[in-house]
Design a protein around this motif. Structure first.
Motif, PDB file in Angstrom:
ATOM      1  N   ARG A  77      92.189  50.176 -12.834  1.00 14.85           N
ATOM      2  CA  ARG A  77      91.925  50.559 -14.229  1.00 14.85           C
ATOM      3  C   ARG A  77      91.392  51.997 -14.316  1.00 14.85           C
ATOM      4  NH1 ARG A  77      89.275  45.169 -17.166  1.00 14.85           N
ATOM      5  NH2 ARG A  77      90.846  43.693 -16.400  1.00 14.85           N
TER       6      ARG A  77
ATOM      7  N   GLN B  53      94.391  54.247 -13.651  1.00 19.33           N
ATOM      8  CA  GLN B  53      95.324  54.261 -14.769  1.00 19.33           C
ATOM      9  C   GLN B  53      94.768  55.045 -15.948  1.00 19.33           C
ATOM     10  OE1 GLN B  53      98.451  52.878 -14.351  1.00 19.33           O
ATOM     11  NE2 GLN B  53      98.830  54.125 -16.174  1.00 19.33           N
ATOM     12  N   ALA B  54      93.456  54.959 -16.161  1.00 24.35           N
ATOM     13  CA  ALA B  54      92.835  55.718 -17.261  1.00 24.35           C
ATOM     14  C   ALA B  54      93.030  57.209 -17.050  1.00 24.35           C
ATOM     15  CB  ALA B  54      91.347  55.382 -17.355  1.00 24.35           C
TER      16      ALA B  54
ATOM     17  N   ARG C 272      95.407  58.679 -15.233  1.00 24.24           N
ATOM     18  CA  ARG C 272      96.849  58.990 -15.380  1.00 24.24           C
ATOM     19  C   ARG C 272      97.251  59.005 -16.850  1.00 24.24           C
ATOM     20  NH1 ARG C 272      97.515  55.020 -10.976  1.00 24.24           N
ATOM     21  NH2 ARG C 272      97.746  56.140  -9.001  1.00 24.24           N
ATOM     22  N   ASP C 273      96.783  58.008 -17.602  1.00 27.25           N
ATOM     23  CA  ASP C 273      97.141  57.921 -19.022  1.00 27.25           C
ATOM     24  C   ASP C 273      96.612  59.133 -19.795  1.00 27.25           C
ATOM     25  OD1 ASP C 273      98.384  55.533 -18.552  1.00 27.25           O
ATOM     26  OD2 ASP C 273      96.811  54.279 -19.431  1.00 27.25           O
ATOM     27  N   ALA C 274      95.385  59.541 -19.485  1.00 29.92           N
ATOM     28  CA  ALA C 274      94.788  60.674 -20.194  1.00 29.92           C
ATOM     29  C   ALA C 274      95.567  61.961 -19.909  1.00 29.92           C
ATOM     30  CB  ALA C 274      93.323  60.837 -19.783  1.00 29.92           C
TER      31      ALA C 274
ATOM     32  N   GLN D 181      98.718  62.229 -18.959  1.00 36.54           N
ATOM     33  CA  GLN D 181     100.039  62.143 -19.579  1.00 36.54           C
ATOM     34  C   GLN D 181      99.946  62.347 -21.091  1.00 36.54           C
ATOM     35  OE1 GLN D 181     102.866  61.994 -17.901  1.00 36.54           O
ATOM     36  NE2 GLN D 181     104.009  62.157 -19.826  1.00 36.54           N
ATOM     37  N   LEU D 182      98.909  61.797 -21.695  1.00 36.05           N
ATOM     38  CA  LEU D 182      98.715  61.961 -23.136  1.00 36.05           C
ATOM     39  C   LEU D 182      98.461  63.422 -23.488  1.00 36.05           C
ATOM     40  CD1 LEU D 182      98.428  60.345 -25.810  1.00 36.05           C
ATOM     41  CD2 LEU D 182      95.972  60.304 -25.385  1.00 36.05           C
TER      42      LEU D 182
ATOM     43  N   THR E   9     101.959  65.147 -23.291  1.00 34.73           N
ATOM     44  CA  THR E   9     102.933  64.762 -24.330  1.00 34.73           C
ATOM     45  C   THR E   9     102.465  65.161 -25.731  1.00 34.73           C
ATOM     46  OG1 THR E   9     101.953  62.542 -24.411  1.00 34.73           O
ATOM     47  CG2 THR E   9     103.881  62.853 -22.992  1.00 34.73           C
TER      48      THR E   9
ATOM     49  N   GLN F  94      90.551  55.233 -27.037  1.00 27.48           N
ATOM     50  CA  GLN F  94      90.896  54.085 -26.206  1.00 27.48           C
ATOM     51  C   GLN F  94      89.689  53.737 -25.344  1.00 27.48           C
ATOM     52  OE1 GLN F  94      94.353  54.532 -23.667  1.00 27.48           O
ATOM     53  NE2 GLN F  94      94.085  52.530 -22.729  1.00 27.48           N
TER      54      GLN F  94
END
Length: 206
Positions: free
Chosen positions: A46, A49-50, A52-54, A56-57, A60, A106
């Protein structure tokens, strides 16, 4: 001709039940350890992933995105947040008014049996910020804008039932600490996620 009795006798049944009980007792600690280790791994995933998500966000949406980690005490930020929680937001801080005003929010919690034991990121704020290019701005690393000694940040996780290991609890991340965390005996119950580069490259220990 006399027929052989069908089924089992009461003594045989009792012996079978006793043996099954002994085997179950021996297996329970191993099963419990496996479940806890799986929770530790899930907590580590987790965290990864947090991050990586940040990143990528940020790329994008071409915006600055922050990830803020709150340990078991709700720190280490000056403004405390919910314990054992990760927040992703479009702000330089994911607490208070900045969190409330962020157009993107999030919140990620860890498994109940896992705690964020310690956060060592850059200036000790517990915040990792990604620019719109997906990199960590150099100026956010120190007041002088210089790049600190790697690793850039480390998030330490621990099973709440695991004994505390003072050598791991100490500040920083030394090769000796890495070896302890990776050791199945001495560092049992700990894991760590390390931010290695300005581009947000991460690696895990354990």
């Amino acid at each position: 001709m006399k027929r052989a009795p069908i089924g089992v006798s009461l003594p045989e049944l009792l012996i079978t039940v006793i043996i099954a009980g002994i085997l179950a007792t021996l297996a329970l600690p191993n099963i419990g350890a496996q479940i806890e280790n799986q929770s530790l791994k899930e907590g580590q995933q987790r965290v990864q992933q947090a991050l990586r998500d940040a990143r990528q966000l940020a790329i994008t949406q071409t915006r600055t995105i922050s990830v803020q980690f709150f340990d078991f005490n709700g720190g280490p930020a000056t403004t405390l947040g919910p314990p054992n929680t990760i927040r992703i937001c479009e702000a330089t801080s994911c607490t208070g008014a900045a969190w409330a005003a962020s157009p993107f929010q999030q919140e990620i919690t860890l498994p109940q049996s896992i705690e964020i034991r310690r956060v060592s990121i850059f200036d000790g704020s517990g915040i990792c910020t990604f620019s719109s290019q997906g990199s960590i701005p150099v100026q956010s690393l120190s007041s002088q804008g210089s790049i600190p000694v790697q690793p850039l940040g480390t998030i330490y996780l621990r099973r709440t039932s695991a004994p505390l290991v003072p050598a791991i609890e100490a500040g920083g991340l030394t090769p000796a600490q890495e070896n302890l965390i990776a050791s199945p005996d001495q560092g049992a119950g700990y894991s760590a996620v390390v931010i290695s580069t300005l581009l947000g490259k991460i690696r895990s220990i354990r």
